[in-house]
Design a protein around this motif. Sequence first.
Motif, PDB file in Angstrom:
ATOM      1  N   PHE A 128      -1.200 -13.205  -6.098  1.00 53.97           N
ATOM      2  CA  PHE A 128      -0.247 -13.367  -5.093  1.00 53.97           C
ATOM      3  C   PHE A 128      -0.618 -11.878  -4.110  1.00 53.97           C
ATOM      4  CE2 PHE A 128       3.942 -11.783  -3.375  1.00 53.97           C
ATOM      5  CZ  PHE A 128       4.174 -12.637  -2.354  1.00 53.97           C
ATOM      6  N   VAL A 129      -0.671 -10.794  -4.808  1.00 54.63           N
ATOM      7  CA  VAL A 129      -0.982  -9.720  -3.941  1.00 54.63           C
ATOM      8  C   VAL A 129      -2.241  -9.764  -3.242  1.00 54.63           C
ATOM      9  CG1 VAL A 129      -1.415  -7.100  -4.416  1.00 54.63           C
ATOM     10  CG2 VAL A 129       0.622  -8.194  -5.640  1.00 54.63           C
ATOM     11  N   MET A 130      -3.107 -10.000  -3.910  1.00 56.21           N
ATOM     12  CA  MET A 130      -4.505 -10.243  -3.490  1.00 56.21           C
ATOM     13  C   MET A 130      -4.635 -11.368  -2.188  1.00 56.21           C
ATOM     14  SD  MET A 130      -6.383  -7.934  -4.749  1.00 56.21           S
ATOM     15  CE  MET A 130      -7.942  -8.377  -4.051  1.00 56.21           C
ATOM     16  N   GLU A 183       4.007  -2.754  -9.898  1.00 62.42           N
ATOM     17  CA  GLU A 183       2.881  -2.112 -10.652  1.00 62.42           C
ATOM     18  C   GLU A 183       2.537  -2.699 -11.975  1.00 62.42           C
ATOM     19  OE1 GLU A 183       1.903   2.202  -8.983  1.00 62.42           O
ATOM     20  OE2 GLU A 183       3.803   2.133 -10.008  1.00 62.42           O
ATOM     21  N   SER A 184       3.521  -2.752 -12.840  1.00 65.72           N
ATOM     22  CA  SER A 184       3.408  -3.137 -14.197  1.00 65.72           C
ATOM     23  C   SER A 184       3.083  -4.941 -14.265  1.00 65.72           C
ATOM     24  CB  SER A 184       4.715  -3.163 -14.945  1.00 65.72           C
ATOM     25  OG  SER A 184       5.937  -3.997 -14.338  1.00 65.72           O
ATOM     26  N   TRP A 185       3.571  -5.502 -13.103  1.00 67.53           N
ATOM     27  CA  TRP A 185       3.391  -7.023 -13.264  1.00 67.53           C
ATOM     28  C   TRP A 185       1.981  -7.206 -12.816  1.00 67.53           C
ATOM     29  CZ3 TRP A 185       7.945  -8.059  -9.523  1.00 67.53           C
ATOM     30  CH2 TRP A 185       9.289  -8.094 -10.472  1.00 67.53           C
ATOM     31  N   LEU A 186       1.266  -6.320 -12.130  1.00 66.58           N
ATOM     32  CA  LEU A 186      -0.271  -6.543 -11.744  1.00 66.58           C
ATOM     33  C   LEU A 186      -1.067  -6.708 -13.110  1.00 66.58           C
ATOM     34  CD1 LEU A 186      -0.829  -4.094  -9.107  1.00 66.58           C
ATOM     35  CD2 LEU A 186      -0.879  -6.382  -8.559  1.00 66.58           C
ATOM     36  N   GLY A 187      -0.540  -6.067 -14.325  1.00 67.43           N
ATOM     37  CA  GLY A 187      -1.537  -6.177 -15.658  1.00 67.43           C
ATOM     38  C   GLY A 187      -1.033  -7.163 -16.243  1.00 67.43           C
ATOM     39  N   SER A 190       0.906  -1.144  -0.179  1.00 63.35           N
ATOM     40  CA  SER A 190      -0.058  -0.026   0.081  1.00 63.35           C
ATOM     41  C   SER A 190       0.743   1.360   0.157  1.00 63.35           C
ATOM     42  CB  SER A 190      -0.859   0.106   1.257  1.00 63.35           C
ATOM     43  OG  SER A 190      -1.560  -1.055   1.215  1.00 63.35           O
ATOM     44  N   CYS A 191       2.037   1.278   0.714  1.00 63.53           N
ATOM     45  CA  CYS A 191       2.822   2.264   0.834  1.00 63.53           C
ATOM     46  C   CYS A 191       3.434   2.674  -0.511  1.00 63.53           C
ATOM     47  CB  CYS A 191       3.910   2.293   1.876  1.00 63.53           C
ATOM     48  SG  CYS A 191       3.237   2.497   3.507  1.00 63.53           S
ATOM     49  N   CYS A 192       3.966   1.511  -1.120  1.00 65.89           N
ATOM     50  CA  CYS A 192       4.607   1.452  -2.118  1.00 65.89           C
ATOM     51  C   CYS A 192       3.876   2.060  -3.406  1.00 65.89           C
ATOM     52  CB  CYS A 192       5.217   0.197  -2.752  1.00 65.89           C
ATOM     53  SG  CYS A 192       6.499  -0.282  -1.982  1.00 65.89           S
ATOM     54  N   MET A 193       2.530   1.632  -3.720  1.00 67.90           N
ATOM     55  CA  MET A 193       1.816   2.046  -4.705  1.00 67.90           C
ATOM     56  C   MET A 193       0.963   3.338  -4.615  1.00 67.90           C
ATOM     57  SD  MET A 193       0.607  -1.909  -5.620  1.00 67.90           S
ATOM     58  CE  MET A 193      -0.330  -1.334  -7.106  1.00 67.90           C
TER      59      MET A 193
END
Length: 208
Positions: A123-125, A111-115, A82-85
């Motif tokens: 993994f993030v969720m 961020e780019s890997w999310l898409g 959360s802090c990073c993004m």
Amino acid sequence: MEELLIDLYGGQFERELLQEIAAVGVFKNVPADTVLMDFGQYVKSMPLLLKGAIKIMREDQDGDELLLYFLEKGDTCAMTLSCCMGFTKSEIKAVTETDTQLIMVPVQHMESWLGKYKSWRGFVMDSYHDRLMEMLDAIDSIAFMNLEDRVMKLLAEKSQITGSKDVRNTHKEIAQELHTSRVVISRILKKLENEKRIALHRSHITLL
């Protein structure tokens, strides 16, 4: 480093993602009791924990700290995400509980890997969900458990993390993590020893 990633995440991440993490990530060996992130810092990288354990702390208005949860092998910290993004200052403190190996991933790649990668999104969720459950568990412990039970719960968690029945923390350190006084913790530990639940030694506590 790629071999370490494959051993840990090979069944979870695509091969291309593992290669990208290995290419841009920074591998670190960090000794125990090292502050990885402090209150008020801007976070520019996210940790992937390969080995060891990290404790996540919260600070109150008086500057006292409270243990929220532990990160272990394969974990990352949702609050770091959360802090990073959000490009916001950290509201937590991360300290290595044991000698730790980790990979720091720069925020722009996260961020780019999310898409780009379905496995990374999952993994993030999952990380958000796991950390939320641990936060709720910490709240339940404070709200519904007496301090004696919280002490035993903390000792059991530390024992599980290290794989040893010996917990090498001082009474003061345990008091800080549970947001209470050393005198109170010493009294509770002595009571637990009299009940044959632990054994107190000069440099460590043994769970019986």
